[in-house]
Each structure stands twice: as C-alpha cells, then as structure tokens.
Scaffold this motif. Sequence first.
Motif: not given
Length: 138
Positions: A8-12, A53-56, A102-104
């Motif tokens: 997943i993609i996540i912000s710090s 912008a397309n990541v939860v 982290g879902l897109q």
Amino acid sequence: MDNNNEAIIISSLDLQRIEELLEQPQYRDAAGTASLRAELERANVLDPAKMPANVVTMNSTVTVEDESGGGRREISLVYPRDADSAANKVSVMAPVGSAMLGLQVGQSINWQVPGGRALRLRVVDISYQPEASGELHR
C-alpha cells in the motif's frame, strides 16, 4: 486490480499516527492488528505533500462499489475516535477500514461480512483527500 498482494501507499503522518494507535492497550492485541502491522511494514511511505490524489489516506472520503452487485456507498476512513457508522465513518482499526487504507482508485479488496457473505469492494472515486486539498497536517 487486486490489492491483496501489493504494497500500500501511506503518508508518513498517517503511518506515525496509526503506529501510535497500535501501541495503545485496547488495540495492541485486537483482532486485525497483526495484519494491519504487516501492511504497514511493507508499505511505500511518502511525505504527505507527495501523496498521489488517487490514494485512500486517513480522513479521505471515498466511493466504493460492491462488485458482487450491492451498489455504491460513500464512506470516510477515520481514526477510532471519529468512527460513526450512521455517518458512514469507518475506523481504520475496523477490518474493512484497515483494508481500504492505501488503496488506489480502481483497486479492489475482498471482504467477508458478518454472516459469511463475500464482497468485493472497488474504490471508484475519492471525493476528498486531505493531502490533495492541501491539508497536510490535519
């Protein structure tokens, strides 16, 4: 696209806050905590300012579609203190909430609901994402 095996993609900032939550006694050994920790360990961590912008992300409002024929629903992914099922605010500590993090847009997750019915939820839109709105420290 299925997110079950992808990082997943996540912000710090989200990562830091969720890790702090996971250290609290009520969540340390809760159901789903181990799988959330595993997702966080293999996540791609980005500075909030660089979040696509397309990541939860946390506090995002998204439209999900039940690909099993159940229609669409708008939900917000929130921290436990803000969870409110009547307002469609789902806690990141709830299994479906942690699975959505982290879902897109376009990605799907498989989800078992109480009673054993299987759903396949796909993110079709993100109507609000704090990072995309310039709210980097919300």
